[in-house]
Design a protein around this motif. Structure first.
Motif, PDB file in Angstrom:
ATOM      1  N   HIS A   1       3.411 -11.022  -0.224  1.00  0.00           N
ATOM      2  CA  HIS A   1       4.734 -10.399  -0.090  1.00  0.00           C
ATOM      3  C   HIS A   1       5.276 -10.065  -1.470  1.00  0.00           C
ATOM      4  O   HIS A   1       6.392 -10.373  -1.799  1.00  0.00           O
ATOM      5  N   ARG A   2       4.426  -9.443  -2.257  1.00  0.00           N
ATOM      6  CA  ARG A   2       4.857  -9.140  -3.613  1.00  0.00           C
ATOM      7  C   ARG A   2       6.083  -8.242  -3.603  1.00  0.00           C
ATOM      8  O   ARG A   2       6.224  -7.353  -2.779  1.00  0.00           O
TER       9      ARG A   2
ATOM     10  N   ILE B   1       0.842  -1.198   0.000  1.00  0.00           N
ATOM     11  CA  ILE B   1       0.000   0.000   0.000  1.00  0.00           C
ATOM     12  C   ILE B   1       0.877   1.247   0.000  1.00  0.00           C
ATOM     13  O   ILE B   1       1.870   1.324   0.734  1.00  0.00           O
ATOM     14  N   LEU B   2       0.487   2.194  -0.840  1.00  0.00           N
ATOM     15  CA  LEU B   2       1.205   3.468  -0.886  1.00  0.00           C
ATOM     16  C   LEU B   2       0.483   4.454   0.016  1.00  0.00           C
ATOM     17  O   LEU B   2      -0.738   4.618  -0.087  1.00  0.00           O
TER      18      LEU B   2
ATOM     19  N   ASN C   1       5.629  -4.048   5.631  1.00  0.00           N
ATOM     20  CA  ASN C   1       4.586  -4.992   6.034  1.00  0.00           C
ATOM     21  C   ASN C   1       3.307  -4.250   6.433  1.00  0.00           C
ATOM     22  O   ASN C   1       3.313  -3.017   6.571  1.00  0.00           O
ATOM     23  N   GLU C   2       2.274  -5.045   6.634  1.00  0.00           N
ATOM     24  CA  GLU C   2       0.956  -4.443   6.867  1.00  0.00           C
ATOM     25  C   GLU C   2       0.771  -3.908   8.282  1.00  0.00           C
ATOM     26  O   GLU C   2      -0.258  -3.316   8.600  1.00  0.00           O
TER      27      GLU C   2
ATOM     28  N   GLY D   1      11.262   0.251   8.833  1.00  0.00           N
ATOM     29  CA  GLY D   1      10.318  -0.637   8.148  1.00  0.00           C
ATOM     30  C   GLY D   1       9.632  -0.090   6.920  1.00  0.00           C
ATOM     31  O   GLY D   1       8.589  -0.612   6.512  1.00  0.00           O
ATOM     32  N   LEU D   2      10.204   0.949   6.318  1.00  0.00           N
ATOM     33  CA  LEU D   2       9.608   1.437   5.069  1.00  0.00           C
ATOM     34  C   LEU D   2      10.439   0.923   3.890  1.00  0.00           C
ATOM     35  O   LEU D   2      11.655   1.103   3.845  1.00  0.00           O
ATOM     36  N   ARG D   3       9.757   0.291   2.956  1.00  0.00           N
ATOM     37  CA  ARG D   3      10.467  -0.232   1.782  1.00  0.00           C
ATOM     38  C   ARG D   3      10.915   0.919   0.873  1.00  0.00           C
ATOM     39  O   ARG D   3      12.016   0.945   0.371  1.00  0.00           O
ATOM     40  N   GLU D   4       9.988   1.852   0.654  1.00  0.00           N
ATOM     41  CA  GLU D   4      10.302   3.038  -0.154  1.00  0.00           C
ATOM     42  C   GLU D   4       9.738   4.272   0.555  1.00  0.00           C
ATOM     43  O   GLU D   4       8.677   4.184   1.183  1.00  0.00           O
ATOM     44  N   ALA D   5      10.452   5.390   0.440  1.00  0.00           N
ATOM     45  CA  ALA D   5       9.957   6.607   1.106  1.00  0.00           C
ATOM     46  C   ALA D   5      10.535   7.860   0.456  1.00  0.00           C
ATOM     47  O   ALA D   5      11.641   7.836  -0.087  1.00  0.00           O
ATOM     48  N   SER D   6       9.754   8.925   0.514  1.00  0.00           N
ATOM     49  CA  SER D   6      10.260  10.238   0.082  1.00  0.00           C
ATOM     50  C   SER D   6       9.517  11.302   0.874  1.00  0.00           C
ATOM     51  O   SER D   6       8.386  11.070   1.323  1.00  0.00           O
ATOM     52  N   ILE D   7      10.186  12.448   1.057  1.00  0.00           N
ATOM     53  CA  ILE D   7       9.548  13.536   1.818  1.00  0.00           C
ATOM     54  C   ILE D   7       9.611  14.825   0.997  1.00  0.00           C
ATOM     55  O   ILE D   7      10.679  15.218   0.541  1.00  0.00           O
TER      56      ILE D   7
END
Lengths: 281, 429
Positions: free
Chosen positions: B425-426, B2-3, B60-61, B39-45
């Motif tokens: 776990h795509r 989820i984004l 993860n969820e 625990g963030l796979r991808e992130a930007s601010i």
């Protein structure tokens, strides 16, 4: 090219050219007044198509009729229309002055429409051999450029007055949004006046020098000659007011528009009373 | 997968709270490292004076919107931010939000395209820190494309929307080349300075400054590369200038009728623009009657601003259409990601069966024949799988359609019996 094919191509161009003018003017109008995105995207292409078609039409007409388009006032009107649209095409693609297309294309379109309709009614006569004379050719060409120049000058002058009015009233409408600056409009008006004046001077000069030698019944009291001389005087006054008296832009421009109105009068009303372009021809 | 998008902006929090959470580029870089460890796979601010917003995909969820808000709050423990000051969006809402931000639809000054550069900066920091993966790459590329399309296909960024810029717009409708024009700035206040700066940005080079307190004028002149004349002397040089901007706090008129009348006579009625942005007014209104003079006050300029704001607002529906198109494009791609693990599993299953069956023949035929059979079976499997693969990779407008297809496929080929959790776990390929 085969004569029939030439005639067919000319006939097609004759039909399509006024339509193209109308469509192009509508395109520019929609872009200017309604800010229509599609019109903004297509107007320049339509302009190029119309200019190219008109150029081709002049070529086809000349080839099929066997003479340049200078034998009647209505043929000359078509050349004035071409001068206007070709000049605007250069202005649009070569300068930073944008947003004036609707007005110039509409004026050119008006000339072309009158020319197309009237040519349908009046063509078919024999050309006077005197029109192949070099002096007459130069006289007519200079007159066309002269009238083209003052027509452009009048359009930019009118736009100047409209923008000036909006600026003075602080009523910032379409002209404020879309037209170039007052200074640019004034510069274009002046440049076109100078060019128009210069060509009219040449046209009148050649006329005065050459016509008496060519036409036996030449008269200096020819109404067209007098009207054109009057237009010339008005533009001389315009330039005098601008460069010697240093009058402000608005007054000079009003005077130049007056000159254009007089020129239109000379082209249309005077012609209505005479079967030929001049009294002596 | 989820984004999420969470953060504070001018719609959710007042400036005094927004500024507490504002992060510099270095702080964003450090924050991304921390967030990824957490625990963030991808992130930007994206952090500007009007917003600090986190776009993230958790590993993860267990991590949801609230956890992300808490993570942002932890970046500035002293800030008095409460949950109610944050917005939280996910999936479609998050994508649409970023695209609206990049298009300057969400900006405090509608159509202020400066934001697109700031969004690009945010993406570059995320890339530098290795925090932008496949999804954020696609997301940001879409955002840049959206911003560019909105800027070029609509008029959302056209026209001045501040008094000082309206003054410049006015000057540009009167004079063709500001580069050659001379400007006199009366007063050393902020509004006048801003108008002068806008004029400089449009090519004005010759600025003269005057102010009752000479020292203030000298201080500002340095920043504007302007020359200074004593306040008493400015009427004598009025005829030299083409544009006058007056913004003093004087209670009476500073520029009198006689001064301008004399100046206009001197300059042979060449056009002069006087802009009065002072309240009470600095310039005698009767001056507007002089030939060649344009006098505009705050009300005139405000009417330009109002018209432009209205025009920009009227462009919002066109911008929203572009944004919707780009959001749909993004989800066509994003939904296809869901199919990737199933495609992999299906291929592996077919390969396992093929290998197992071939093994039985390995010792019964010659080596060269075996190689030929191996090639043949691979080709058969590829041809059998091809239509299924193409169908699964095709963009879909409704994610439910794709989910149903995947479910049917998994049941038909019994993929879940050997599933190690691939569906949930795509991995973004």
């Amino acid at each position: 090219m085969d004569a029939n094919l030439l005639q067919l191509a000319k006939s097609i161009a004759e039909v399509f050219l006024p339509i193209l003018y109308v469509v192009t003017a509508i395109g520019y109008g929609m872009a200017f007044f309604r800010d229509d995105a599609m019109a903004r995207q297509w107007k320049s292409r339509l302009l190029l198509a119309t200019t190219a078609t008109h150029f081709a039409y002049i070529g086809l007409h000349t080839a099929s009729e066997g003479h340049c388009m200078v034998t009647t006032p209505f043929e000359m009107m078509s050349l004035v229309a071409f001068t206007l649209i070709a000049t605007y095409t250069v202005i649009e693609f070569k300068t930073s002055v944008k947003g004036t297309g609707f007005f110039l294309v509409t004026l050119a379109g008006a000339f072309e429409l009158v020319s197309s309709v009237m040519l349908k009614v009046t063509t078919g006569g024999e050309m006077n051999p005197v029109l192949s004379n070099l002096g007459i050719g130069l006289h007519v060409t200079a007159a066309i450029f002269g009238f083209g120049g003052i027509a452009i000058s009048a359009v930019y002058g009118l736009l100047y007055l409209l923008l000036f009015g909006e600026l003075k009233r602080s009523d910032f409408g379409k002209f404020f949004k879309h037209l170039p600056s007052l200074e640019s409009l004034e510069r274009l008006n002046t440049a076109a006046s100078i060019i128009g004046f210069a060509f009219l001077t040449v046209a009148i000069g050649i006329g005065v020098f050459w016509l008496p030698r060519t036409f036996a019944n030449f008269s200096y009291l020819d109404p067209k000659l007098l009207a054109t001389a009057l237009v010339w005087c008005v533009y001389a006054a315009v330039l005098f007011a601008k460069y010697v008296l240093k009058l402000d832009g608005r007054r000079v421009i009003r005077l130049s528009i007056g000159g254009f109105v007089l020129a239109i009068f000379s082209l249309t009303v005077v012609n209505a009373f005479f079967s030929h372009f001049h009294k002596f021809y | 997968m989820i984004l999420y998008a969470v953060g504070v902006n001018h719609r959710t929090a007042p400036v005094e709270l927004r500024e507490q959470l504002h992060l510099s580029a270095d702080e964003i870089a450090a924050a991304l490292d921390v967030l990824r460890r957490d625990g963030l796979r991808e992130a930007s601010i994206v952090s500007t004076c009007n917003r600090t917003e986190l776009f993230a995909i958790p590993d993860n969820e267990d991590i949801g919107g609230q956890q992300l808000i808490d993570a942002l709050k932890r970046l500035r423990p002293s800030a008095k931010l409460e949950d109610r000051h944050f917005f939280r969006l996910f999936t479609c809402g998050a994508v649409r939000h970023l695209y609206r931000v990049a298009s300057a639809i969400d900006s405090q000054v509608l159509g202020d395209m400066q934001i697109l550069g700031q969004v690009k900066d945010a993406y570059e920091v995320a890339v530098d820190r290795g925090a932008a993966g496949n999804v954020l790459n696609h997301l940001y590329m879409g955002a840049f494309r959206t911003g560019k399309r909105v800027r070029t296909e609509t008029s959302i960024g056209i026209g001045a929307v501040s008094i000082s810029f309206a003054a410049v717009e006015l000057a540009r409708r009167i004079f063709s080349d500001l580069h050659r024009k001379k400007v006199l700035l009366i007063g050393a206040g902020e509004t006048g300075e801003l108008a002068a700066r806008h004029l400089i940005s449009k090519g004005v080079e010759d600025i003269t400054l005057t102010n009752r307190t000479h020292e203030k004028a000298v201080a500002l002149a340095g920043a504007l590369h302007a020359r200074v004349v004593p306040f008493e002397s400015f009427p004598a040089m009025l005829h030299e200038v083409d544009i006058v901007i007056s913004a003093t706090a004087a209670p009476d008129t500073v520029v009198k009728y006689d001064m301008v009348q004399q100046a206009m006579r001197h300059r042979q009625n060449r056009t002069m623009l006087l802009i009065d942005i002072a309240v009470p007014r600095d310039i005698d209104p009767a001056i507007d009657r002089l030939p060649g003079v344009f006098l505009k006050d705050v009300d005139s300029l405000q009417s330009i601003v109002d018209q432009n704001v209205e025009k920009r607002r009227s462009e919002i529906p066109r911008a929203e259409i572009i944004i919707t198109e780009e959001v749909v494009n993004f989800f066509l791609w994003f939904n296809a990601l869901e199919a990737t693990p199933t495609i992999q599993q299906l291929r592996e299953k077919f390969e396992q069966i093929r290998a197992l069956e071939l093994e039985k023949f390995k010792n019964k035929i010659g080596e060269s024949d075996f190689e030929r059979v191996e090639l043949l079976t691979k080709r058969i499997i590829n041809k059998l799988l091809h239509p299924t693969m193409v169908s699964l990779k095709e963009p879909v407008t409704d994610s439910a359609v794709l989910s149903t297809r995947l479910q049917v496929l998994r049941e038909l080929f019994d993929l879940d019996s050997s599933d190690d959790g691939g569906h949930t776990h795509r991995q973004a390929s």
